[in-house]
Design an enzyme around this catalytic site. Sequence first.
Site, PDB file in Angstrom:
ATOM      1  N   HIS A   1      -7.087  -6.467   1.092  1.00  0.00           N
ATOM      2  CA  HIS A   1      -6.418  -4.870   1.159  1.00  0.00           C
ATOM      3  C   HIS A   1      -5.625  -5.811   2.380  1.00  0.00           C
ATOM      4  O   HIS A   1      -4.401  -5.042   2.466  1.00  0.00           O
ATOM      5  CB  HIS A   1      -6.707  -3.483   1.575  1.00  0.00           C
TER       6      HIS A   1
ATOM      7  N   SER B   1       0.774  -0.875  -0.013  1.00  0.00           N
ATOM      8  CA  SER B   1      -0.133  -0.213   0.213  1.00  0.00           C
ATOM      9  C   SER B   1       1.073   1.147  -0.034  1.00  0.00           C
ATOM     10  O   SER B   1       1.533   1.540  -1.153  1.00  0.00           O
ATOM     11  CB  SER B   1      -0.916  -0.248   1.132  1.00  0.00           C
TER      12      SER B   1
ATOM     13  N   ASP C   1     -10.250  -5.636  -2.648  1.00  0.00           N
ATOM     14  CA  ASP C   1      -9.631  -4.654  -1.990  1.00  0.00           C
ATOM     15  C   ASP C   1      -9.995  -3.653  -2.280  1.00  0.00           C
ATOM     16  O   ASP C   1     -10.819  -3.229  -3.843  1.00  0.00           O
ATOM     17  CB  ASP C   1      -7.878  -4.104  -2.861  1.00  0.00           C
TER      18      ASP C   1
END
Lengths: 279, 279
Positions: free
Chosen positions: B257, B148, B224
């Site tokens: 995620h 991320s 995600d």
Amino acid sequence: MDIIEDVLCFGGRQLRVKHTSESCHCDMVFSVFLPPQAEQGKVPVVWWLSGLTCNDQNFVTKAGAQRVAAELGVAIVAPDTSPRGDGVADDPDGAWDFGLGAGFYVNATQAPYDRHYRMYDYVQAELPALLAKRFPLDIERQSIMGHSMGGHGALTLALRHPDQYRSVSAFAPICVPSQVSWGQKAFGGYFGGDESLWLEHDAVALIEKSGFDKPILVDQGAADSFLQNQLKPELLEQACERAGVALTLNQREGYDHSYFFIASFIEEHFRYHGRFLSR
Amino acid sequence: MDIIEDVLCFGGRQLRVKHTSESCHCDMVFSVFLPPQAEQGKVPVVWWLSGLTCNDQNFVTKAGAQRVAAELGVAIVAPDTSPRGDGVADDPDGAWDFGLGAGFYVNATQAPYDRHYRMYDYVQAELPALLAKRFPLDIERQSIMGHSMGGHGALTLALRHPDQYRSVSAFAPICVPSQVSWGQKAFGGYFGGDESLWLEHDAVALIEKSGFDKPILVDQGAADSFLQNQLKPELLEQACERAGVALTLNQREGYDHSYFFIASFIEEHFRYHGRFLSR
């Protein structure tokens, strides 16, 4: 029953489930990992019982067991370690080794704990029945394992229900709770002074009287700071020798009491249980 | 430099280290895993950069990477995600996507962030020099990866220092920070309105101008929730195609995620880096 989390992991589903427990008279949360094979049919179950201060998430997020469980096609059920909620009595001083997070997998007989602290019935009877109804699990094929207080839980449940659990293992279990301060505080609080109840939940005492005829697998870190005062695997070893129980006690040089220790050897334990569960 | 934790894990040592950072002008904590091979000689290094809200511990406790790192004989360094401490300015509203836990691996130019928020220098220059001095690490062999915000960090560091990092990979990276709200908030706060600075820390912009000639490995969960608004791997894909950069973009159906996603594919990423680091 509410599924409050449902996440893909190693091709399987890592679920978190909230439900109202009849045994514990409160809402409870447990985690269950369904391997990819559960899409095709029923899969066997490995129970993981956690230690003091844990809930259903520690093992799920830290042990890395889903990888080998997905390979072997076994589910993992990780219950909480105590009842919880506003109405549930805690340790009067808020200690971490009694009350919330420290249910010790027994049915308490002493007020104010006797209404909610019924983790023994919850794990041994209520949850398997619920799981069999709601998930693709073959509840005829169960094995059980745990860590520290949960190692005590796994051993005592297996010793008292040899027909329910095909195999049992533990990481750094509390082997003789009636002789160490963690266990004495818990059993004194949950059972009061009735020593016969204490011994029904003491792995060493159960081995000496039970005629248990399955092998037991235990891993113990040699650098575990609780080894001498709380865990005492040497007494488990002596009891197994006297009773003719086949104990494999792996002393792991340099390892401590943490999930880094558990993660390092969890694959071996799953492969061990997998051999009993595949037949 | 203080070693504040030192735990055996898969035969290696999982360390947590506190030191005073010259770049960030405050005390910082990082984690380093030394595989068993580090007892015999110097080992290569994989950097892991974490995402928003994380510190040095998330990857260490949740990804299960020590197993494959121990097998391959590579160290893992996991820095914190921002400066911390009493004197360190946070987001004025205490938001989770700016300030503490959200350093974005840049050197801030705007007050009050410019004194402490120097995570770029910290990760790219200060920490490698410190590590080479204090641990058995072969700092000539570094690879870098992240998740991320940390995927953004890994990509931008590798693109700007192709001679320093032998290989780069990312899980669900923020590919175009200058075009999404997380990145715009961070860059606006740390850099102000100077767009040329923004583009020096935007992977897509860097690829278009850099002449980077190494392959890039990215895994992205198709479920995600940040995929469309914050991550935008399709823009990375287009930029790589235009620039002739060999991108492997694994779209993982059903994955989100979380660290359950990372854990599921971390072994593949380590084996990928291992091939570059072994030569």
